[in-house]
Scaffold this motif. Structure first.
Motif, PDB file in Angstrom:
ATOM      1  N   ASP A 105       0.832  -1.193   0.000  1.00 26.19           N
ATOM      2  CA  ASP A 105       0.000   0.000   0.000  1.00 26.19           C
ATOM      3  C   ASP A 105       0.870   1.246   0.000  1.00 26.19           C
ATOM      4  O   ASP A 105       1.887   1.305   0.698  1.00 26.19           O
ATOM      5  CB  ASP A 105      -0.900   0.024   1.237  1.00 26.19           C
ATOM      6  N   GLY A 106       0.453   2.236  -0.771  1.00 28.53           N
ATOM      7  CA  GLY A 106       1.139   3.517  -0.767  1.00 28.53           C
ATOM      8  C   GLY A 106       0.897   4.258   0.533  1.00 28.53           C
ATOM      9  O   GLY A 106      -0.024   3.934   1.288  1.00 28.53           O
ATOM     10  N   LYS A 107       1.759   5.222   0.817  1.00 24.96           N
ATOM     11  CA  LYS A 107       1.609   6.022   2.030  1.00 24.96           C
ATOM     12  C   LYS A 107       1.350   7.464   1.612  1.00 24.96           C
ATOM     13  O   LYS A 107       2.288   8.226   1.359  1.00 24.96           O
ATOM     14  CB  LYS A 107       2.878   5.943   2.887  1.00 24.96           C
ATOM     15  N   PRO A 108       0.055   7.828   1.527  1.00 22.96           N
ATOM     16  CA  PRO A 108      -0.247   9.177   1.053  1.00 22.96           C
ATOM     17  C   PRO A 108       0.184  10.250   2.045  1.00 22.96           C
ATOM     18  O   PRO A 108       0.378   9.970   3.231  1.00 22.96           O
ATOM     19  CB  PRO A 108      -1.769   9.167   0.893  1.00 22.96           C
ATOM     20  N   VAL A 109       0.346  11.451   1.534  1.00 22.07           N
ATOM     21  CA  VAL A 109       0.717  12.578   2.384  1.00 22.07           C
ATOM     22  C   VAL A 109      -0.340  13.674   2.294  1.00 22.07           C
ATOM     23  O   VAL A 109      -1.133  13.730   1.363  1.00 22.07           O
ATOM     24  CB  VAL A 109       2.091  13.177   1.984  1.00 22.07           C
ATOM     25  N   LYS A 110      -0.315  14.508   3.317  1.00 22.50           N
ATOM     26  CA  LYS A 110      -1.095  15.731   3.364  1.00 22.50           C
ATOM     27  C   LYS A 110      -0.114  16.876   3.163  1.00 22.50           C
ATOM     28  O   LYS A 110       1.030  16.779   3.613  1.00 22.50           O
ATOM     29  CB  LYS A 110      -1.677  15.845   4.780  1.00 22.50           C
ATOM     30  N   VAL A 111      -0.544  17.933   2.532  1.00 23.63           N
ATOM     31  CA  VAL A 111       0.348  19.074   2.328  1.00 23.63           C
ATOM     32  C   VAL A 111       0.022  20.127   3.382  1.00 23.63           C
ATOM     33  O   VAL A 111      -1.142  20.456   3.622  1.00 23.63           O
ATOM     34  CB  VAL A 111       0.180  19.654   0.903  1.00 23.63           C
ATOM     35  N   GLU A 112       1.085  20.608   4.049  1.00 23.81           N
ATOM     36  CA  GLU A 112       0.929  21.701   5.022  1.00 23.81           C
ATOM     37  C   GLU A 112       1.907  22.793   4.633  1.00 23.81           C
ATOM     38  O   GLU A 112       3.107  22.684   4.909  1.00 23.81           O
ATOM     39  CB  GLU A 112       1.200  21.206   6.445  1.00 23.81           C
ATOM     40  N   ARG A 161       5.495  21.936   3.240  1.00 20.44           N
ATOM     41  CA  ARG A 161       5.994  20.596   3.588  1.00 20.44           C
ATOM     42  C   ARG A 161       4.870  19.577   3.489  1.00 20.44           C
ATOM     43  O   ARG A 161       3.704  19.941   3.348  1.00 20.44           O
ATOM     44  CB  ARG A 161       6.607  20.598   4.991  1.00 20.44           C
ATOM     45  N   THR A 162       5.238  18.309   3.562  1.00 13.92           N
ATOM     46  CA  THR A 162       4.225  17.257   3.570  1.00 13.92           C
ATOM     47  C   THR A 162       4.339  16.477   4.874  1.00 13.92           C
ATOM     48  O   THR A 162       5.423  16.365   5.456  1.00 13.92           O
ATOM     49  CB  THR A 162       4.408  16.273   2.400  1.00 13.92           C
ATOM     50  N   VAL A 163       3.212  15.956   5.338  1.00 13.29           N
ATOM     51  CA  VAL A 163       3.185  15.096   6.528  1.00 13.29           C
ATOM     52  C   VAL A 163       2.381  13.855   6.159  1.00 13.29           C
ATOM     53  O   VAL A 163       1.540  13.907   5.247  1.00 13.29           O
ATOM     54  CB  VAL A 163       2.551  15.822   7.746  1.00 13.29           C
ATOM     55  N   PRO A 164       2.634  12.730   6.862  1.00 13.25           N
ATOM     56  CA  PRO A 164       1.859  11.525   6.541  1.00 13.25           C
ATOM     57  C   PRO A 164       0.361  11.807   6.672  1.00 13.25           C
ATOM     58  O   PRO A 164      -0.059  12.522   7.585  1.00 13.25           O
ATOM     59  CB  PRO A 164       2.327  10.513   7.588  1.00 13.25           C
ATOM     60  N   PHE A 165      -0.412  11.261   5.755  1.00 13.70           N
ATOM     61  CA  PHE A 165      -1.857  11.414   5.834  1.00 13.70           C
ATOM     62  C   PHE A 165      -2.405  10.320   6.745  1.00 13.70           C
ATOM     63  O   PHE A 165      -2.166   9.135   6.522  1.00 13.70           O
ATOM     64  CB  PHE A 165      -2.494  11.296   4.454  1.00 13.70           C
ATOM     65  N   VAL A 166      -3.131  10.720   7.781  1.00 15.14           N
ATOM     66  CA  VAL A 166      -3.738   9.752   8.692  1.00 15.14           C
ATOM     67  C   VAL A 166      -5.240   9.980   8.680  1.00 15.14           C
ATOM     68  O   VAL A 166      -5.715  11.058   9.034  1.00 15.14           O
ATOM     69  CB  VAL A 166      -3.191   9.921  10.131  1.00 15.14           C
ATOM     70  N   ALA A 167      -5.971   8.982   8.222  1.00 16.60           N
ATOM     71  CA  ALA A 167      -7.429   9.115   8.161  1.00 16.60           C
ATOM     72  C   ALA A 167      -8.008   8.973   9.552  1.00 16.60           C
ATOM     73  O   ALA A 167      -7.576   8.124  10.330  1.00 16.60           O
ATOM     74  CB  ALA A 167      -8.008   8.050   7.248  1.00 16.60           C
ATOM     75  N   LYS A 168      -8.961   9.819   9.873  1.00 17.73           N
ATOM     76  CA  LYS A 168      -9.661   9.703  11.155  1.00 17.73           C
ATOM     77  C   LYS A 168     -10.933   8.913  10.925  1.00 17.73           C
ATOM     78  O   LYS A 168     -11.656   9.131   9.961  1.00 17.73           O
ATOM     79  CB  LYS A 168     -10.046  11.087  11.689  1.00 17.73           C
ATOM     80  N   ARG A 169     -11.210   8.001  11.826  1.00 21.31           N
ATOM     81  CA  ARG A 169     -12.436   7.225  11.702  1.00 21.31           C
ATOM     82  C   ARG A 169     -13.569   8.023  12.344  1.00 21.31           C
ATOM     83  O   ARG A 169     -13.432   8.526  13.449  1.00 21.31           O
ATOM     84  CB  ARG A 169     -12.281   5.897  12.430  1.00 21.31           C
TER      85      ARG A 169
END
Ligand code: NAG
Ligand code: NAG
Ligand code: CU
Length: 303
Positions: free
Chosen positions: A277-284, A287-295
């Motif tokens: 599985d790929g590890k998507p990122v979020k852009v801030e 810079r980028t940070v790991p994308f962590v989905a909230k349930r």
């Protein structure tokens, strides 16, 4: 005179009702990112999803009536997602379609638009402001000119490679967030613009482009984008065409491919398997940070 309608009937009308498609996932160097299945709009958002949502529960298309609408960017009522797939300039992205019908011949296009003026990359980008540069026109779109109709098309290459298309991210592309717009245009009804005409299936994908491999010095890639509403003209001969007549040529609609884009030629198109599985990122900001989905309780996964 045999009308194209009777030939269409012979090919089976059922396929028009059922078998359209969407991108099921993308694969970057063996890493998988989920696509968006419009038939399950109430379903959970995959935490690994970098593909925009759209509102086509029939798995269908948009046509010339949307050429001047915001739908032209990324399909019906499309909405971005917070996550971006990470890709190095010069790498390929394989788009895996959830099947493609043989009787939907046509071109397979890819475009890039940089996401500017936001703090979150492409997450909150205004789709009407995106400026699209064509990076692949799947040339030659009509592979068998002067052959029996409806002939062999770029879509046959896609189908022959397990419904995948390899998209080259130009090695000289400036790093940063981009929307990749991948689109198939099905021409089976394109002779009849009063009915449905050419059928467009555009899908948008958020990517974050890293600098090219160390030690490589590619030619800079310049973006010369146009808004989605300027991509196609209703009466273009590549969009109003009877593919059931013998054709000696095909005029490719839309902008020309940018110099230095280096699309993957048919001979090097290939299906590719993923192994993780790929590890998507979020852009801030920058810079980028790991994308962590909230349930969330109600929706399943949300950003
Ligand atoms: C295609 O265009 C026609 C004519 O404007 C319209 O009535 C029809 O709903 C459109 N179909 C789709 C699927 O977009
Ligand atoms: C085609 O792709 C699907 C989805 O990834 C996979 O399950 C299947 O094994 C592939 N088929 C071939 C022949 O590679
Ligand atoms: Cu269809």
């Amino acid at each position: 005179m045999i009308s194209s309608t009777s030939i269409l009937s012979a090919l089976g009308l059922a396929s028009f009702a059922a078998a359209h498609s969407h991108i099921a996932y993308i694969n970057i160097n063996g890493l998988k990112y989920e696509g968006y299945d419009p038939r399950s709009i109430a379903g959970p958002i995959s935490p690994n999803r970098v593909v925009w949502s759209h509102n086509a529960p029939d798995d269908g298309w948009i046509n010339f009536s949307d050429y001047l609408s915001p739908n032209m960017a990324c399909h019906r009522d499309a909405k971005s997602v917070p996550a971006h797939a990470v890709v190095r300039a010069g790498d390929n992205i394989a788009a895996y379609w959830a099947g493609w019908p043989l009787n939907h011949p046509g071109p397979v296009f890819s475009y890039l638009a940089p996401c500017t003026g936001t703090n979150d990359g492409c997450a909150s980008v205004d789709k009407t402001k995106l400026q699209w540069t064509k990076i692949d026109d799947s040339a030659p779109v009509l592979i068998s000119p002067d052959g029996p109709s409806p002939g062999t098309w770029a879509t046959n290459i896609l189908i022959g490679n397990n419904n995948t298309w390899q998209i080259h991210i130009p090695s000289g592309l400036k790093p940063g967030p981009y929307v990749l717009r991948h689109e198939i245009i099905a021409l089976h009804y394109a002779s009849n613009p009063t009915e449905s005409g050419a059928q467009h299936y555009p899908i948008c994908i958020n990517i974050y482009v890293l600098p090219p491999a160390p030690g490589t010095f590619p030619l800079p890639f310049s973006l010369k984008g146009v808004p989605a509403t300027k991509l196609y003209e209703r009466n273009h001969p590549g969009l109003v065409i009877d593919v059931y007549q013998p054709l000696s040529t095909y005029q490719v609609p839309g902008p020309t491919v940018a110099p230095n884009a280096q699309p993957v030629p048919h001979a090097r198109q290939t299906s590719s398997a993923y192994n993780g599985d790929g590890k998507p990122v979020k852009v801030e900001g920058t810079r980028t940070v790991p994308f962590v989905a909230k349930r969330t309780a109600a929706v399943g996964f949300a950003a």
